[in-house]
Design an enzyme around this catalytic site. Structure first.
Site, PDB file in Angstrom:
ATOM      1  CE  LYS A   1      -4.320  -1.778   1.741  1.00 41.22           C
ATOM      2  NZ  LYS A   1      -5.331  -1.805   2.791  1.00 41.22           N
TER       3      LYS A   1
ATOM      4  CE  LYS B   1      -5.449  -7.974  -2.076  1.00 36.31           C
ATOM      5  NZ  LYS B   1      -5.804  -7.625  -0.773  1.00 36.31           N
TER       6      LYS B   1
ATOM      7  CE  LYS C   1     -13.346  -4.143   0.462  1.00 41.17           C
ATOM      8  NZ  LYS C   1     -12.221  -4.014   1.371  1.00 41.17           N
TER       9      LYS C   1
HETATM   10  P1  TYM Z   1     -10.516  -6.368   3.432  1.00 35.11           P
HETATM   11  O1  TYM Z   1     -11.605  -5.381   3.660  1.00 35.11           O
HETATM   12  O2  TYM Z   1      -9.429  -6.004   2.479  1.00 35.11           O
HETATM   13  O3  TYM Z   1     -11.138  -7.740   2.917  1.00 35.11           O
HETATM   14  C1  TYM Z   1     -12.179  -8.391   3.613  1.00 35.11           C
HETATM   15  C2  TYM Z   1     -11.966  -9.890   3.583  1.00 35.11           C
HETATM   16  O4  TYM Z   1     -11.929 -10.374   2.226  1.00 35.11           O
HETATM   17  C3  TYM Z   1     -10.762 -11.156   2.037  1.00 35.11           C
HETATM   18  N1  TYM Z   1     -10.311 -10.985   0.650  1.00 35.11           N
HETATM   19  C4  TYM Z   1     -10.176 -11.980  -0.238  1.00 35.11           C
HETATM   20  N2  TYM Z   1     -10.382 -13.302  -0.140  1.00 35.11           N
HETATM   21  C5  TYM Z   1     -10.157 -14.050  -1.247  1.00 35.11           C
HETATM   22  N3  TYM Z   1      -9.740 -13.529  -2.437  1.00 35.11           N
HETATM   23  C6  TYM Z   1      -9.523 -12.198  -2.569  1.00 35.11           C
HETATM   24  N4  TYM Z   1      -9.126 -11.689  -3.725  1.00 35.11           N
HETATM   25  C7  TYM Z   1      -9.751 -11.365  -1.437  1.00 35.11           C
HETATM   26  N5  TYM Z   1      -9.635 -10.038  -1.232  1.00 35.11           N
HETATM   27  C8  TYM Z   1      -9.980  -9.818   0.054  1.00 35.11           C
HETATM   28  C9  TYM Z   1      -9.758 -10.597   3.027  1.00 35.11           C
HETATM   29  O5  TYM Z   1      -8.718 -11.497   3.296  1.00 35.11           O
HETATM   30  C10 TYM Z   1     -10.636 -10.327   4.230  1.00 35.11           C
HETATM   31  O6  TYM Z   1     -10.838 -11.510   4.967  1.00 35.11           O
HETATM   32  N6  TYM Z   1      -7.549  -5.969   7.435  1.00 35.11           N
HETATM   33  C11 TYM Z   1      -8.799  -6.533   6.943  1.00 35.11           C
HETATM   34  C12 TYM Z   1     -10.011  -6.110   7.737  1.00 35.11           C
HETATM   35  C13 TYM Z   1      -9.928  -6.355   9.206  1.00 35.11           C
HETATM   36  C14 TYM Z   1     -10.058  -7.611   9.853  1.00 35.11           C
HETATM   37  C15 TYM Z   1      -9.971  -7.341  11.239  1.00 35.11           C
HETATM   38  C16 TYM Z   1     -10.226  -8.914   9.401  1.00 35.11           C
HETATM   39  C17 TYM Z   1      -9.769  -5.413  10.169  1.00 35.11           C
HETATM   40  N7  TYM Z   1      -9.802  -5.997  11.408  1.00 35.11           N
HETATM   41  C18 TYM Z   1     -10.045  -8.363  12.176  1.00 35.11           C
HETATM   42  C19 TYM Z   1     -10.311  -9.930  10.345  1.00 35.11           C
HETATM   43  C20 TYM Z   1     -10.223  -9.657  11.720  1.00 35.11           C
HETATM   44  C21 TYM Z   1      -8.990  -6.095   5.508  1.00 35.11           C
HETATM   45  O7  TYM Z   1      -8.439  -5.126   5.055  1.00 35.11           O
HETATM   46  O8  TYM Z   1      -9.895  -6.841   4.819  1.00 35.11           O
END
Ligand code: TYM
Length: 331
Positions: free
Chosen positions: A112, A193, A196
């Protein structure tokens, strides 16, 4: 005994099929057996600049999507991170337990920060807040996609460090990931990957995409050089990614898909894949439209915040006592 689950999603854009297959869909499956807390992590979202009114809209949109995919507020607690101030409080305390070196090694931070003139301190300390999210609820399992694995490992290290220094305080969480589908790749580049925040909307299917857009995006998705439909992530990453998406969306095995499309070209395969995705997402989109604007989401979030705050306060009371902080305010 049921076990505690926690997970979160950032309200930073339209939720993709990657988010859904890798994470959100698991949340729904888990609510049967688990005592689950699911969060819209808006404090994480502001580690990069957000437009305030758009952020607020995306928070409600994402929470509505949680409900539209089948989360039952009677079974799971759904809330917004900033509504429970204990997240910020524990986030700060854990920043004081994690080392600069550990944060510097986080690949997500490096990705990032790459090419930016300047990044916020919040983007750097992001994993400490994420650890706080998880540890506040004495979580035993965290369903996430593959890109969060390193953050989960750091969360475990922080929990173990805190427990050994101050005495048993936090449960040490386990990561939960799908065998196939923990990393759904971009439609335009199978080396990246699906995300969004990718500037190219053709790279992803969004859960709220129209059937027309879904069909166009799938038909334009890159494929590999030969015409064979085979599962070989190393040599045929693009088709293998489409096979994973198909298999998870239609709930059929990859082997049976490979057999079904033997000798058929990419055209038929892609057409069927688009149909399967449209059929899967249409009821979710209808539900989303039905709930959005009905006031249900706001009610669920209000109740969720109250339940989460109460639960988080139990852990916070123990943390403050263990660390030797304050303790004079009557709560
Ligand atoms: P975020 O918002 O980027 O994504 C949410 C969830 O989607 C999963 N994900 C994917 N899984 C499979 N293929 C993909 N291409 C893909 N892109 C995203 C992510 O792994 C995630 O599970 N840091 C986290 C949010 C967060 C969080 C937490 C998660 C904050 N606190 C505590 C678990 C526990 C994040 O940015 O997810």
């Amino acid at each position: 005994m049921s076990y505690r689950v926690f997970s979160g999603i950032q309200p930073t854009g339209q939720i993709t099929l990657g988010n859904y297959l890798g994470a959100l869909r698991q949340f729904v499956a888990l609510q049967q057996d688990a005592d689950a807390f699911y969060c819209v992590v808006d404090l994480h979202a502001i580690t990069v600049a957000q437009d305030p009114s758009l952020l607020r809209e995306r928070i409600v949109d994402l929470a509505t999507l949680y409900l539209a995919v089948g989360l039952n507020p009677q079974k799971s607690t759904l809330f917004v991170q900033s509504d429970v101030s204990a997240h910020s409080e524990l986030g700060w305390i854990l920043q004081c337990m994690v080392h600069m070196g550990e944060l510097s090694r986080m690949t997500q931070f490096k990705e990032k920060a790459e090419g930016k003139d300047t990044v916020t301190a919040g983007l750097f300390t992001y994993p400490a807040l994420m650890a706080a999210d998880i540890l506040l609820y004495q979580t035993s399992r965290v369903p996430v996609g593959d890109d969060q694995k390193q953050h989960l490992e750091l969360t475990r290290d922080i929990a173990l460090r805190f427990n050994s220094r101050f005495g048993e305080t936090f449960a040490v969480p386990e990561v939960m990931m799908l065998k196939e589908g923990a990393r759904i790749m971009s439609l335009d580049d199978p080396a990246k990957k699906m995300s969004k925040s990718n500037p190219n909307p053709q790279s992803r299917i969004e859960i709220l995409d129209s059937p027309d857009d879904i069909r166009k995006k799938i038909s334009r998705a890159v494929t590999d050089s030969d015409r064979e439909i085979r599962f070989a992530p190393q040599t045929k990453p693009a088709v293998s990614n489409l096979l994973v998406i198909y298999s998870l969306t239609a709930d059929v095995t990859i082997d049976s898909l490979v057999a079904q499309y033997e000798g058929k070209g990419y055209g038929a395969f892609k057409k069927d894949l688009a149909d399967v995705i449209v059929a899967h997402l249409t009821p979710i989109q209808e539900k989303h439209r039905e709930i959005r604007g009905s006031g249900l989401t706001e009610d669920v979030l209000r109740q969720g915040a109250a339940t989460a705050a109460q639960e988080a306060e139990e852990t916070m009371a123990l943390v403050r006592e263990r660390v030797g902080l304050g303790g004079f305010r009557r709560r």
